[in-house]
Write an enzyme that holds these catalytic residues in place. Structure first.
Site, PDB file in Angstrom:
ATOM      1  N   ASP A 185       0.850  -1.193   0.000  1.00 44.39           N
ATOM      2  CA  ASP A 185       0.000   0.000   0.000  1.00 44.39           C
ATOM      3  C   ASP A 185       0.887   1.244   0.000  1.00 44.39           C
ATOM      4  O   ASP A 185       1.360   1.687   1.044  1.00 44.39           O
ATOM      5  CB  ASP A 185      -0.923   0.003   1.217  1.00 44.39           C
ATOM      6  CG  ASP A 185      -1.965   1.115   1.155  1.00 44.39           C
ATOM      7  OD1 ASP A 185      -1.788   2.059   0.353  1.00 44.39           O
ATOM      8  OD2 ASP A 185      -2.941   1.057   1.913  1.00 44.39           O
ATOM      9  N   HIS A 190       0.311   7.939   3.816  1.00 42.55           N
ATOM     10  CA  HIS A 190       0.999   7.272   4.924  1.00 42.55           C
ATOM     11  C   HIS A 190       2.491   7.575   4.976  1.00 42.55           C
ATOM     12  O   HIS A 190       3.197   7.041   5.842  1.00 42.55           O
ATOM     13  CB  HIS A 190       0.775   5.763   4.827  1.00 42.55           C
ATOM     14  CG  HIS A 190      -0.665   5.375   4.711  1.00 42.55           C
ATOM     15  ND1 HIS A 190      -1.559   5.574   5.732  1.00 42.55           N
ATOM     16  CD2 HIS A 190      -1.366   4.842   3.681  1.00 42.55           C
ATOM     17  CE1 HIS A 190      -2.755   5.156   5.346  1.00 42.55           C
ATOM     18  NE2 HIS A 190      -2.663   4.713   4.112  1.00 42.55           N
ATOM     19  N   ILE A 205      -0.642   9.208   8.488  1.00 39.27           N
ATOM     20  CA  ILE A 205      -1.329   8.290   9.390  1.00 39.27           C
ATOM     21  C   ILE A 205      -0.918   6.853   9.097  1.00 39.27           C
ATOM     22  O   ILE A 205      -0.411   6.535   8.016  1.00 39.27           O
ATOM     23  CB  ILE A 205      -2.863   8.431   9.289  1.00 39.27           C
ATOM     24  CG1 ILE A 205      -3.362   8.057   7.878  1.00 39.27           C
ATOM     25  CG2 ILE A 205      -3.300   9.838   9.656  1.00 39.27           C
ATOM     26  CD1 ILE A 205      -4.870   8.024   7.737  1.00 39.27           C
ATOM     27  N   GLY A 208      -4.701   1.620   7.858  1.00 37.94           N
ATOM     28  CA  GLY A 208      -5.725   0.878   8.584  1.00 37.94           C
ATOM     29  C   GLY A 208      -5.426  -0.608   8.617  1.00 37.94           C
ATOM     30  O   GLY A 208      -5.680  -1.284   9.623  1.00 37.94           O
TER      31      GLY A 208
END
Length: 294
Positions: A185, A190, A205, A208
């Site tokens: 990802d 990120h 961040i 998830g």
């Protein structure tokens, strides 16, 4: 305008492969091996007797699939839920195929968004039986009002109405997202501070899917004695972001075969960041093989 019938007819088929290096990199990316002297975690990050985490099934199934062929505005697409079902233990290396289909598209109404659920089935080459089923649910904030069904979305798993049986604190590192992104990802949200600020966050961040795997680590440690073959299913709903460097507290509720269907023991969970009083994962459910988890 989206076409519900066309969405539900979408089918994809992709070849995939993964190596022991991929399995170890993934385990490192979700925090395994932080203590190199912990011999319970070492088999997930060291090639001698290597084991794959159950949620590693996400990596060889990550690319492709029908969800991004619908024509959604990805600027407004949020990752809502994730589930992995292991039909057999996940091998640390292999080659196979991933067959994808949409299993749901629920219309919340014009201006209210829509929910989309994608299923991917992973099979090893030469084996007709599924190895793993991965279901991803996403919320399209810009997609409501296309005439799809308004009801029928599966209800979230209810966490027991009692104090958790156990809570575990699992720290992340400031560079956690920079490591995890190498499992596939590469969203700049990120890694790139500018991209994070443009999305409304003060800094990048954590993925998830990394938080999701950390909750699976908690279940493996607390309930499975780090035996990945015992995890049959792991699902969760995302409710708030985690920032790399924060500590994730995973609350666990441990029950027997609560469904009465012989499907294994049940572990419910949620995850929170105590420092911000933020619940980051809700409605978590693991199903485990092999008798009592206590």
């Amino acid at each position: 305008m989206l076409d519900h019938a066309a969405i539900m007819e979408l089918r994809t088929r992709d070849d995939t492969s993964w190596s022991e290096r991929d399995a170890m990199l993934y385990a490192l990316g979700v925090g395994m091996g932080a203590d190199p002297m912990d011999e319970r975690e070492l088999p997930f990050v060291y090639e001698r007797g290597l084991k794959a985490l159950p949620t590693f099934a996400i990596v060889p199934t990550f690319a492709g699939g029908p969800l991004f062929r619908i024509g959604l505005d990805t600027r407004y697409l949020l990752h809502g839920e994730q589930a992995v079902t292991l039909h057999r233990p996940m091998p640390a290396s292999g080659t196979g195929t991933v067959e994808g289909r949409m299993v749901g598209a629920w219309d919340k109404g014009a201006g209210k968004g829509a929910v989309f659920a994608q299923e991917k089935i992973l099979r090893l080459d030469g084996d007709p039986e599924p190895l793993a089923t991965v279901v991803t649910t996403a919320f399209g904030r810009a997609e409501g009002g296309f005439g799809g069904p308004t009801k029928g979305q599966p209800a979230p798993h209810p966490v027991p109405d009692r104090a958790p049986d156990l809570s575990m604190d699992l720290p992340t590192t400031p560079s956690q997202a920079l490591l995890y992104r190498h499992s596939g990802d590469l969203n700049p949200l990120h890694a790139d501070p500018e991209a994070a600020r443009a999305a409304g966050f003060p800094r990048p961040i954590l993925h998830g899917l990394c938080t999701y795997a950390i909750t699976a680590r908690a279940v493996l440690a607390a309930c499975c004695d780090f035996q990945p073959e015992r995890m049959l299913h792991h699902q969760a709903r995302f409710s708030a972001p985690v920032f790399p460097g924060e500590t994730i507290t995973v609350d666990l509720w441990i029950d027997g075969d609560a469904g009465g269907d012989g499907g294994g023991d049940t572990v419910s969970f949620q995850a929170r960041v105590k420092a911000r009083d933020a619940v980051v994962v809700r409605n978590g459910l693991s199903r485990l093989r092999g008798g009592s988890v206590r």
